[in-house]
Design a protein around this motif. Structure first.
Motif, short mmCIF file in Angstrom:
data_model
loop_
_atom_site.label_atom_id
_atom_site.label_comp_id
_atom_site.label_asym_id
_atom_site.label_seq_id
_atom_site.Cartn_x
_atom_site.Cartn_y
_atom_site.Cartn_z
N GLN A 174 -11.48 -4.08 3.97
CA GLN A 174 -11.12 -4.25 2.56
C GLN A 174 -10.41 -5.60 2.39
O GLN A 174 -9.45 -5.90 3.11
CB GLN A 174 -10.22 -3.12 2.10
N SER A 186 -3.87 -2.95 -1.89
CA SER A 186 -4.70 -1.92 -2.53
C SER A 186 -3.98 -0.57 -2.49
O SER A 186 -3.13 -0.33 -1.64
CB SER A 186 -6.05 -1.81 -1.82
N SER A 210 -7.51 3.94 -0.91
CA SER A 210 -8.63 3.16 -1.45
C SER A 210 -9.74 3.11 -0.40
O SER A 210 -9.48 3.12 0.80
CB SER A 210 -8.17 1.74 -1.79
N CYS A 211 -10.98 3.10 -0.86
CA CYS A 211 -12.19 3.10 -0.02
C CYS A 211 -12.62 4.51 0.39
O CYS A 211 -13.68 4.68 0.96
CB CYS A 211 -12.00 2.24 1.23
N THR A 225 -8.33 -6.90 0.23
CA THR A 225 -6.90 -6.87 -0.15
C THR A 225 -6.31 -5.56 0.32
O THR A 225 -5.85 -4.74 -0.49
CB THR A 225 -6.75 -7.04 -1.66
N ARG A 264 0.83 -1.21 0.00
CA ARG A 264 0.00 0.00 0.00
C ARG A 264 0.87 1.26 0.00
O ARG A 264 0.60 2.21 -0.72
CB ARG A 264 -0.92 -0.03 1.23
#
Length: 545
Positions: A309, A315, A319-320, A311, A164
């Motif tokens: 999440q 990710s 993300s999200c 992964t 990440r």
């Protein structure tokens, strides 16, 4: 009586011909002579009087703005000789109409953060329960009672170029001395928060003032609108009834599929008047929100969605957390900089936002941008037709308003009335409240002799604070005369702000440099813990993907 009748014949002609302030198309829809007779329960005889009834269509100004009409009665035609005579003191009739607006019902849903942020900390010992000396800003948060909130724990990701946050794992010596390289990730909600409101039905609002002036003396003046559709002067010389409006309302939008978001007032670092900053108000489709917080990339995302999440470590960073309020506002700002209209913000899209009477920081109205033709029935004189109406006294028996939570739900005022006379008659009921309650329309109904009926009014306060309101229920008979009035008051409790599964707005902790001895102590501690973790393999045993 005859001279009065003749004067009003010219009154009709005057209203047709005089137009001011950009008002066009003032029309008299109908006029007739009417013998108006009153029947009451006190006597079987008819009390008749000769009046005139004028049905007017009064348009609003350009783009629904203010308008006024002034008519002066200068000549009359005498009935017996058909000769025109000039009045020594011409009466002047003035009709003033305010700008029209659409007022929408609001229901509080919950609060959402303006800009959720993902923080990360590079550390050699990442553990969900680690303290601030290890994971710093990602340390688990506590609630108001000091209890640890488990869902705020950091998520640990190992080092590597495809993680990440790509980072170097170092060499064997670094692992031995410092421990395994990791990154701790967490979701926090710093900065502004916004109220989310559901938008319900709309109510059209405006006021019409009619004044009759003779010389320097104002002899008659009445004000009416949708909340008070029937008005009579004190001496019953002038009676006006607002029948309705002739327009299709093609330019008045419906927002049932949208949520209105308004900055929350009084939060940390926020000015008290932020709720009046209409440049921050936005209308967004309901599908862009997650009310339970369990969906990623929607407004209202929670710790659970972020942490779950599938992964997480592989990710991309952030993300999200896409499609949040700040993204839509920045998109609008880019459009405004290119001289384009915003897509989500209110400013620049609507006229006269929240300029209605008694507007508050938690009410929502927009100006009507089309010409609104209001149908007024002004009763002055009539003959040719015999018209009999029944009038009966009435009484307000009770007014009940249970205490309710402001904004989250609407209150209901129940007014019980009774026909205390001997004949069936029509009535109208208004419910007028002090500042802070949305517009309430007047209601019309019929009661039989001795019959009781209960009418309901929905109350929508315009503030989320606990408050006390003073109201008056006013009962009018079929002549628009007030027959009874009941004063009352009700209270609302403060709205309990709902942050969903998020907690109180997060403020990043202030960082400070450690002292010399504290730094030496921290180095030895990290060295020892790194050595133990290297041998036991404890670090990042959990949360590795």
């Amino acid at each position: 009586m005859e001279r009065l009748i003749l004067a009003f014949v010219c009154f009709i002609t005057a209203l047709v011909g005089i137009i001011t302030n950009g008002v066009v198309g003032v029309q008299i829809l109908s006029k007739s002579k009417l013998e108006k007779c009153e029947k009451t329960s006190d006597s079987g005889n008819l009390n008749c009087s000769t009046k005139i009834v004028v049905n007017l269509a009064v348009p609003s100004g350009s783009n629904g703005g203010e308008a006024s009409i002034v008519a002066e009665i200068v000549e009359v035609e005498e009935n017996s000789t058909n000769k025109m005579q000039t009045l020594r003191i011409p009466p002047v009739v003035t009709v003033n109409k305010s700008a029209a607006y659409a007022l929408y019902e609001l229901t509080y849903i919950r609060d959402v953060p303006y800009k959720p942020l993902e923080y990360y900390v590079k550390t050699r010992r990442c553990d969900p329960g680690a303290g601030a000396n290890v994971v710093k800003i990602c340390e688990r948060l506590r609630d108001e009672d000091g209890h640890i909130i488990e869902q705020t724990q950091p998520i640990c990701c190992p080092c590597g170029p495809r993680r990440r946050i790509p980072s170097s794992c170092g060499n064997v010596f670094d692992k031995l001395v410092k421990g395994k390289a990791n990154t701790a990730h967490c979701l926090r909600f710093p900065g502004d928060w916004f109220h989310v409101f559901g938008i319900g039905q709309r109510t059209l609002g405006f006021s019409v003032q009619i004044e009759v002036k003779t010389g320097s003396k104002v002899s008659q003046e009445v004000i009416l609108g949708p909340e008070n559709r029937t008005v009579a002067s004190k001496d019953n010389f002038l009676r006006v009834n607002l029948i309705g409006d002739f327009v299709g309302y093609t330019n008045i939008p419906s927002f049932e599929d949208f949520y209105l978001v308004i900055p929350r007032q009084g939060g940390p670092g926020q000015p008290q008047n932020l709720g009046r900053n209409f440049s921050m108000w936005m209308l967004l489709e309901r599908v862009r929100f997650t009310l339970d917080g369990l969906e990623c990339n929607k407004i209202g995302v929670s710790y659970e969605a972020f942490n779950s999440q599938p992964t997480f470590c592989s990710s991309p960073f952030w993300s999200c957390l896409h499609n949040q309020l700040w993204n839509f506002r920045e998109a609008d700002q880019n459009r405004i900089n290119r001289n384009q209209l915003p897509l989500y913000g209110l400013e620049g899209r609507f006229e006269r936002t929240n300029e209605h009477p008694n507007a508050g920081s938690h009410s929502f109205s927009i100006g009507v941008t089309e010409v609104l033709n209001t149908n007024l029935l002004i009763e002055l004189r009539a003959d040719d037709i015999e018209f009999v109406y029944q009038r009966s006294p009435g009484k307000i028996l009770s007014v009940t308003i249970p205490t309710f939570e402001a904004l989250t739900q609407f209150g209901v005022a129940k007014v019980t009335t009774q026909n205390i006379g001997e004949v069936e008659a029509s009535y109208s009921l208004t419910f007028d409240c002090s500042r802070g309650v949305a517009l309430l329309e007047e209601q019309f109904f019929i009661m039989k002799p001795k019959e009781s009926t209960t009418r309901s009014f929905k109350l929508h306060p315009t503030t989320d604070k606990a408050a006390k309101y003073f109201c008056a229920a006013i009962l009018k008979d079929s002549e628009f005369n007030e027959v009874d009035r009941a004063e009352c008051q009700f209270s609302t409790t403060a709205t309990v702000l709902d942050n969903g599964s998020q907690i109180t707005p997060f403020q990043p902790p202030k960082t400070s440099a450690n002292g010399f001895f504290e730094s030496i102590r921290s180095i030895w501690k990290n060295l020892w813990e790194g050595l133990v973790d290297f041998i036991t393999g404890k670090s990042c045993r959990y949360f590795l993907l």
